[in-house]
Design an enzyme around this catalytic site. Structure first.
Site, PDB file in Angstrom:
ATOM      1  N   GLY A 169     -11.265 -57.767-114.442  1.00 60.77           N
ATOM      2  CA  GLY A 169      -9.889 -57.272-114.306  1.00 60.77           C
ATOM      3  C   GLY A 169      -9.889 -55.768-114.295  1.00 60.77           C
ATOM      4  O   GLY A 169     -10.949 -55.132-114.352  1.00 60.77           O
ATOM      5  N   GLU A 222     -16.017 -48.448-112.750  1.00 58.64           N
ATOM      6  CA  GLU A 222     -15.466 -47.088-112.937  1.00 58.64           C
ATOM      7  C   GLU A 222     -15.933 -46.143-111.833  1.00 58.64           C
ATOM      8  O   GLU A 222     -15.159 -45.300-111.367  1.00 58.64           O
ATOM      9  CB  GLU A 222     -15.836 -46.536-114.318  1.00 58.64           C
ATOM     10  CG  GLU A 222     -15.316 -47.353-115.508  1.00 58.64           C
ATOM     11  CD  GLU A 222     -13.839 -47.702-115.433  1.00 58.64           C
ATOM     12  OE1 GLU A 222     -13.055 -46.887-114.911  1.00 58.64           O
ATOM     13  OE2 GLU A 222     -13.467 -48.804-115.881  1.00 58.64           O
TER      14      GLU A 222
HETATM   15 ZN   LIG Z   1     -10.176 -50.393-113.135  1.00 57.22          ZN
END
Ligand SMILES: [Zn+2]
Length: 216
Positions: free
Chosen positions: A132, A176
């Site tokens: 998620g 990221e």
């Molecule tokens: Zn993210």
């Protein structure tokens, strides 16, 4: 979207509080915000110790804590700079069922800051797992990621840093890194696996469920 919600959203956009919030935010921007689609800019090394960058790092840490997230990138708080933070505490891992910890290969990651990071794949085998994103609130999907990667860059003091990540931590790092290039997991997910995290609650509550965009 009902008419009441439409009016509320409209009011939120043009109401009296509009324009008073400026980045770095203390909330996480959501998919649709153009900032999530821009490639972020490198931070000049001589600017790392400036108040602007140090404040941004502190804000990322704050938002990471506030949302209980595992990773947070600068674009997610509204700033297109190549910086992300990550961390996975023993407490966060202990709160999950043992099977999940084991099957996902979760390990403790101390709070880490990566500025101008580069990614090197250590293990090209891909692992597919449910993932998620705080910027895609309320949904998860299966995403294939490399099993192990190395992230090299600069830390908050401007010193070189390099860490090898495996399994779940490698997934966080890849996720990221993608944010810094304007990519979201929805670009590479197995589309048929996309699901609302509260679809069962929606049935139990006869539809009266809202997706929270703010942590409890
Ligand atoms: Zn993210």
């Amino acid at each position: 979207m009902g008419i009441t919600r439409k009016v509320l959203n409209w009011y939120a956009r043009i109401g009296p509080s509009h324009g008073k919030v400026s980045p770095p935010y203390e909330h996480v921007v959501q998919i649709g915000d153009p900032i999530l689609r821009k490639a972020s800019e490198a931070v000049p090394v001589d600017q790392i110790k400036t108040e602007e960058i140090q404040k941004l790092i502190k804000k990322l840490h704050y938002v990471l804590d506030k949302y209980g997230s595992l990773g947070m990138s600068a674009p997610q708080v509204g700033v297109n700079k190549r910086i992300f933070v990550m961390r996975h505490t023993a407490k966060q891992i202990a709160a999950l069922p043992k099977e999940i910890e084991k099957s996902r290969g979760m390990t403790v990651v101390p709070f880490s800051v990566f500025i101008n990071p580069k990614l090197k794949v250590i293990d090209y085998n891909k692992v597919t797992m449910s993932e998620g994103c705080e910027s895609v609130q309320g949904y998860i999907a299966e995403v294939a990621r490399y099993r192990a990667v190395e992230i090299s860059g600069l830390n908050a003091e401007g010193n070189s840093t390099s860490t090898q990540f495996k399994d779940w931590a490698a997934r966080i790092a890849q996720h990221e890194m993608d944010h810094l290039d304007g990519k979201l997991y929805t670009d590479i997910m197995d589309r048929k696996t996309l699901q609302c995290t509260c679809w069962e609650e929606v049935n139990m509550a006869k539809g009266k469920v809202v997706i929270p965009f703010y942590p409890d």
